[in-house]
Design a protein around this motif. Structure first.
Motif, PDB file in Angstrom:
ATOM      1  N   HIS A 125       7.623  -7.199  23.177  1.00 10.86           N
ATOM      2  CA  HIS A 125       7.342  -6.439  21.960  1.00 10.86           C
ATOM      3  C   HIS A 125       5.834  -6.375  21.706  1.00 10.86           C
ATOM      4  CE1 HIS A 125      11.583  -6.842  21.171  1.00 10.86           C
ATOM      5  NE2 HIS A 125      11.481  -6.195  20.030  1.00 10.86           N
ATOM      6  N   ILE A 126       5.450  -5.467  20.851  1.00 14.21           N
ATOM      7  CA  ILE A 126       4.103  -5.408  20.287  1.00 14.21           C
ATOM      8  C   ILE A 126       4.273  -5.597  18.786  1.00 14.21           C
ATOM      9  CG2 ILE A 126       2.145  -3.878  19.740  1.00 14.21           C
ATOM     10  CD1 ILE A 126       2.033  -4.706  22.602  1.00 14.21           C
ATOM     11  N   ILE A 127       3.466  -6.460  18.197  1.00 15.33           N
ATOM     12  CA  ILE A 127       3.469  -6.648  16.746  1.00 15.33           C
ATOM     13  C   ILE A 127       2.409  -5.736  16.163  1.00 15.33           C
ATOM     14  CG2 ILE A 127       3.054  -8.276  14.861  1.00 15.33           C
ATOM     15  CD1 ILE A 127       3.930 -10.512  16.852  1.00 15.33           C
ATOM     16  N   LEU A 128       2.828  -4.907  15.218  1.00 15.52           N
ATOM     17  CA  LEU A 128       1.898  -4.024  14.524  1.00 15.52           C
ATOM     18  C   LEU A 128       1.643  -4.602  13.137  1.00 15.52           C
ATOM     19  CD1 LEU A 128       3.958  -1.849  16.253  1.00 15.52           C
ATOM     20  CD2 LEU A 128       1.978  -0.509  15.609  1.00 15.52           C
ATOM     21  N   ILE A 129       0.409  -4.861  12.846  1.00 15.72           N
ATOM     22  CA  ILE A 129       0.015  -5.380  11.534  1.00 15.72           C
ATOM     23  C   ILE A 129      -0.607  -4.234  10.761  1.00 15.72           C
ATOM     24  CG2 ILE A 129      -1.429  -7.046  10.289  1.00 15.72           C
ATOM     25  CD1 ILE A 129      -1.262  -8.808  12.851  1.00 15.72           C
ATOM     26  N   GLY A 130      -0.109  -4.018   9.557  1.00 18.06           N
ATOM     27  CA  GLY A 130      -0.601  -2.928   8.743  1.00 18.06           C
ATOM     28  C   GLY A 130      -1.243  -3.411   7.462  1.00 18.06           C
ATOM     29  N   GLU A 131      -2.330  -2.754   7.076  1.00 16.14           N
ATOM     30  CA  GLU A 131      -2.938  -3.014   5.779  1.00 16.14           C
ATOM     31  C   GLU A 131      -2.336  -2.025   4.785  1.00 16.14           C
ATOM     32  OE1 GLU A 131      -7.189  -3.809   3.582  1.00 16.14           O
ATOM     33  OE2 GLU A 131      -7.209  -2.942   5.602  1.00 16.14           O
ATOM     34  N   VAL A 132      -1.741  -2.556   3.747  1.00 11.89           N
ATOM     35  CA  VAL A 132      -1.042  -1.734   2.764  1.00 11.89           C
ATOM     36  C   VAL A 132      -2.065  -1.017   1.883  1.00 11.89           C
ATOM     37  CG1 VAL A 132       0.627  -1.747   0.873  1.00 11.89           C
ATOM     38  CG2 VAL A 132       0.917  -3.327   2.801  1.00 11.89           C
ATOM     39  N   THR A 133      -1.915   0.308   1.799  1.00 17.12           N
ATOM     40  CA  THR A 133      -2.844   1.111   0.999  1.00 17.12           C
ATOM     41  C   THR A 133      -2.181   1.700  -0.239  1.00 17.12           C
ATOM     42  OG1 THR A 133      -2.364   3.081   2.323  1.00 17.12           O
ATOM     43  CG2 THR A 133      -4.248   1.714   3.010  1.00 17.12           C
ATOM     44  N   SER A 134      -0.854   1.742  -0.259  1.00  9.94           N
ATOM     45  CA  SER A 134      -0.120   2.299  -1.392  1.00  9.94           C
ATOM     46  C   SER A 134       1.271   1.676  -1.425  1.00  9.94           C
ATOM     47  CB  SER A 134      -0.012   3.818  -1.249  1.00  9.94           C
ATOM     48  OG  SER A 134       0.774   4.361  -2.295  1.00  9.94           O
ATOM     49  N   ILE A 135       1.766   1.402  -2.637  1.00  4.62           N
ATOM     50  CA  ILE A 135       3.087   0.779  -2.813  1.00  4.62           C
ATOM     51  C   ILE A 135       3.833   1.521  -3.914  1.00  4.62           C
ATOM     52  CG2 ILE A 135       4.341  -1.328  -3.437  1.00  4.62           C
ATOM     53  CD1 ILE A 135       1.741  -2.879  -2.676  1.00  4.62           C
ATOM     54  N   VAL A 136       5.101   1.835  -3.639  1.00  2.00           N
ATOM     55  CA  VAL A 136       5.980   2.395  -4.656  1.00  2.00           C
ATOM     56  C   VAL A 136       7.240   1.536  -4.669  1.00  2.00           C
ATOM     57  CG1 VAL A 136       7.352   4.367  -5.389  1.00  2.00           C
ATOM     58  CG2 VAL A 136       5.101   4.739  -4.349  1.00  2.00           C
ATOM     59  N   ASN A 137       7.571   0.975  -5.828  1.00  2.00           N
ATOM     60  CA  ASN A 137       8.777   0.167  -5.994  1.00  2.00           C
ATOM     61  C   ASN A 137       9.734   0.875  -6.938  1.00  2.00           C
ATOM     62  OD1 ASN A 137       8.113  -2.288  -4.492  1.00  2.00           O
ATOM     63  ND2 ASN A 137       6.557  -2.603  -6.045  1.00  2.00           N
ATOM     64  N   GLU A 138      11.003   0.851  -6.593  1.00 10.59           N
ATOM     65  CA  GLU A 138      12.062   1.376  -7.447  1.00 10.59           C
ATOM     66  C   GLU A 138      12.952   0.212  -7.856  1.00 10.59           C
ATOM     67  OE1 GLU A 138      12.059   4.458  -8.447  1.00 10.59           O
ATOM     68  OE2 GLU A 138      10.528   5.196  -7.082  1.00 10.59           O
ATOM     69  N   GLU A 139      13.679   0.370  -8.934  1.00 16.86           N
ATOM     70  CA  GLU A 139      14.606  -0.671  -9.388  1.00 16.86           C
ATOM     71  C   GLU A 139      15.926  -0.519  -8.652  1.00 16.86           C
ATOM     72  OE1 GLU A 139      14.059  -3.275 -11.450  1.00 16.86           O
ATOM     73  OE2 GLU A 139      11.959  -2.662 -11.394  1.00 16.86           O
ATOM     74  N   LYS A 140      15.927  -0.865  -7.367  1.00 14.45           N
ATOM     75  CA  LYS A 140      17.117  -0.743  -6.531  1.00 14.45           C
ATOM     76  C   LYS A 140      17.299  -2.019  -5.735  1.00 14.45           C
ATOM     77  CE  LYS A 140      16.874   4.195  -5.974  1.00 14.45           C
ATOM     78  NZ  LYS A 140      17.331   5.262  -5.142  1.00 14.45           N
ATOM     79  N   GLU A 141      18.561  -2.374  -5.509  1.00 11.93           N
ATOM     80  CA  GLU A 141      18.853  -3.517  -4.652  1.00 11.93           C
ATOM     81  C   GLU A 141      18.581  -3.127  -3.204  1.00 11.93           C
ATOM     82  OE1 GLU A 141      22.501  -5.726  -5.177  1.00 11.93           O
ATOM     83  OE2 GLU A 141      22.801  -4.733  -7.104  1.00 11.93           O
TER      84      GLU A 141
END
Length: 163
Positions: free
Chosen positions: A127-143
């Motif tokens: 495998h290759i591990i891809l590490i990402g820097e988070v630039t934007s986050i959207v959260n919803e009220e969902k399980e």
């Protein structure tokens, strides 16, 4: 039982969330795949990781992309999980999505969505591990959708009750 079978059995007993990681291929077309090898890495900077098998269908496109999105699936999205785990050609024609602010597909109705820039890649066996820097986050009220022993489910209500 051999070591590989024992390894798969042990990890199959570890419940995980389910994501669909999306990116664009070199021609700018959306690509996506179901991934449960997703984890947080760092708070400062905000980093996450996921891994991709060297034999994966879109391996070259994902490992060449400079941006990707992680769509954390909601409990009612097992069909979306299976769609992106299949080799169906027009996956995006069979689900609802739009482009995120980074120009990469965001699936609709997900529990959370993270837009990322590639921060680093790490060679990890097959495998290759891809590490990402988070630039934007959207959260919803969902399980979230959960995966355990080859089955999908959600967090039981009792889990949320406090004693």
């Amino acid at each position: 039982m051999d070591a590989v079978s024992q390894f798969k059995q042990a990890l199959g007993n570890y419940p995980t969330g389910v994501t669909v990681v999306t990116a664009n291929d070199p021609q700018g077309n959306p690509i996506g795949m179901t991934v449960n090898s997703f984890a947080s890495v760092s708070i400062d900077p905000l980093l996450i990781l996921w891994s991709i098998d060297r034999n994966a269908y879109h391996f070259d496109a994902f490992t060449q992309a400079k941006t990707f999105n992680v769509n954390i699936l909601a409990a009612d999205q097992s069909d979306v999980c299976m769609l992106f785990a299949s080799r169906v050609e027009d996956r995006f024609g069979k689900c609802e999505w739009h482009n995120g602010t980074n120009g990469v597909a965001v699936l609709k109705n997900v529990a959370s969505q993270l837009e990322c820039n590639v921060y680093n890649t790490v060679d990890a066996g097959d495998h290759i591990i891809l590490i990402g820097e988070v630039t934007s986050i959207v959260n919803e009220e969902k399980e979230p959708l959960l995966y355990h022993k080859r089955l999908f489910g959600k967090i039981p209500d009792a889990f949320y009750q406090q004693s």
